[in-house]
Scaffold this active site. Structure first.
Site, PDB file in Angstrom:
ATOM      1  N   GLY A   4       0.832  -1.208   0.000  1.00  0.00           N
ATOM      2  CA  GLY A   4       0.000   0.000   0.000  1.00  0.00           C
ATOM      3  C   GLY A   4       0.861   1.250   0.000  1.00  0.00           C
ATOM      4  O   GLY A   4       2.082   1.204  -0.169  1.00  0.00           O
ATOM      5  N   LYS A  10       5.506   6.395   1.950  1.00  0.00           N
ATOM      6  CA  LYS A  10       5.140   5.223   2.724  1.00  0.00           C
ATOM      7  C   LYS A  10       5.737   5.345   4.130  1.00  0.00           C
ATOM      8  O   LYS A  10       6.563   6.195   4.398  1.00  0.00           O
ATOM      9  CB  LYS A  10       5.675   3.947   2.048  1.00  0.00           C
ATOM     10  CG  LYS A  10       4.984   3.665   0.729  1.00  0.00           C
ATOM     11  CD  LYS A  10       5.392   2.346   0.112  1.00  0.00           C
ATOM     12  CE  LYS A  10       5.433   1.200   1.036  1.00  0.00           C
ATOM     13  NZ  LYS A  10       4.192   0.976   1.790  1.00  0.00           N
ATOM     14  N   GLU A  30      10.134  -2.329   3.796  1.00  0.00           N
ATOM     15  CA  GLU A  30       9.328  -2.188   2.573  1.00  0.00           C
ATOM     16  C   GLU A  30      10.215  -1.763   1.405  1.00  0.00           C
ATOM     17  O   GLU A  30      10.097  -2.282   0.295  1.00  0.00           O
ATOM     18  CB  GLU A  30       8.215  -1.166   2.799  1.00  0.00           C
ATOM     19  CG  GLU A  30       7.139  -1.667   3.749  1.00  0.00           C
ATOM     20  CD  GLU A  30       6.112  -0.619   4.155  1.00  0.00           C
ATOM     21  OE1 GLU A  30       5.042  -1.018   4.620  1.00  0.00           O
ATOM     22  OE2 GLU A  30       6.382   0.581   4.018  1.00  0.00           O
TER      23      GLU A  30
HETATM   24  C1  5RP Z   1       3.337   0.975   6.268  1.00  0.00           C
HETATM   25  C2  5RP Z   1       2.969   1.590   4.979  1.00  0.00           C
HETATM   26  C3  5RP Z   1       1.585   1.382   4.468  1.00  0.00           C
HETATM   27  O1  5RP Z   1       1.638   0.867   3.191  1.00  0.00           O
HETATM   28  C4  5RP Z   1       0.867   2.685   4.439  1.00  0.00           C
HETATM   29  O2  5RP Z   1       0.926   3.268   5.731  1.00  0.00           O
HETATM   30  C5  5RP Z   1      -0.598   2.528   4.017  1.00  0.00           C
HETATM   31  O3  5RP Z   1      -1.298   1.846   4.999  1.00  0.00           O
HETATM   32  P1  5RP Z   1      -2.854   1.544   4.882  1.00  0.00           P
HETATM   33  O4  5RP Z   1      -3.021   0.529   3.794  1.00  0.00           O
HETATM   34  O5  5RP Z   1      -3.222   1.008   6.252  1.00  0.00           O
HETATM   35  O6  5RP Z   1      -3.559   2.834   4.581  1.00  0.00           O
HETATM   36  O7  5RP Z   1       3.744   2.241   4.323  1.00  0.00           O
HETATM   37  O8  5RP Z   1       4.631   1.328   6.662  1.00  0.00           O
END
Ligand code: 5RP
Length: 217
Positions: free
Chosen positions: A82, A94, A103
């Protein structure tokens, strides 16, 4: 449709990019959790997964999916993750969940990075969402001062330690008109592990959940 419905829709849409019996990279967050749910529901057999966080590892293992170390795999075919924000060039912010470093590593090891998000995350210029920066604890104040010099307003994410044992600074109001240059500048500061800009290596594809269906960028 509410945001949860959109997340479920795009989590399911990501299945089209997963080859049966492959080794995949799996990101972190509520949208990725929907992808994991859809994967389990589809009964597609995958060989194993490389996880980007302890939270994702727990979910994958609970679902009976084998989690392997990136050092045991070669390059991965696909990475599903995501984002907190994305722009029209598929550059991302992110790290809202604090898993940015792993990630970025898993994304770098993957031939295709498929980002899944709902349309509320799309922006013209990155930076409305505060930029997470993972720092070695000793360097927190030093990096914070350097971030002020770069034009941002750092806020320490208190009571949070990353899976790597580090701290996070969330940087507000940074000018991210040139996200590649800013990613390089921040990553070059002593004490920074990495920042949450994914501009040098953007996503290859963003699947965007909208009320009208999935849009591909
Ligand atoms: C985690 C991330 C996630 O991808 C980002 O925060 C999006 O999260 P969500 O799908 O809960 O909105 O980078 O480190």
């Amino acid at each position: 449709m509410n945001q949860d419905d959109l997340k479920r829709m795009v989590g399911k849409a990501a299945l089209d990019y997963v080859e049966p019996d492959s080794v995949i990279g799996v990101g972190t967050g509520s949208t990725v959790n929907c992808f994991i749910e859809a994967l389990v529901h589809s009964r597609m057999r995958i060989e194993s997964a490389v996880s980007s966080s302890e939270a994702t590892t727990k979910l994958l293992q609970a679902a009976g999916i084998r989690v392997v170390d990136l050092n045991q795999t070669g390059g991965l075919d696909v990475y599903i993750d995501g984002a907190d924000e994305f722009d029209q060039h598929r550059r991302l912010i992110k790290g809202g969940g604090g898993a940015l470093t792993r990630e970025k590593i898993v994304a770098a090891a993957s031939r295709k990075f498929v980002c899944i998000a709902d349309e509320s995350k799309q922006v013209g210029v990155l930076g409305k969402f505060p930029l997470p920066v993972e720092v070695i604890p000793l360097a927190r104040s030093l990096v914070a001062r350097k971030m002020v010099a770069l034009g941002g307003q750092p806020q320490w994410r208190e009571n949070f330690t990353s899976d790597n044992g580090n701290w996070i600074l969330d940087i507000h109001n940074l000018d991210l008109v040139d996200p590649v240059a800013m990613e390089k500048a921040i990553n070059n500061l002593p004490g920074v592990v990495t920042c949450g800009l994914f501009a040098i290596r953007p996503a290859d594809l963003v699947l965007i959940a909208t009320n009208e269906g999935i849009r591909i960028s």
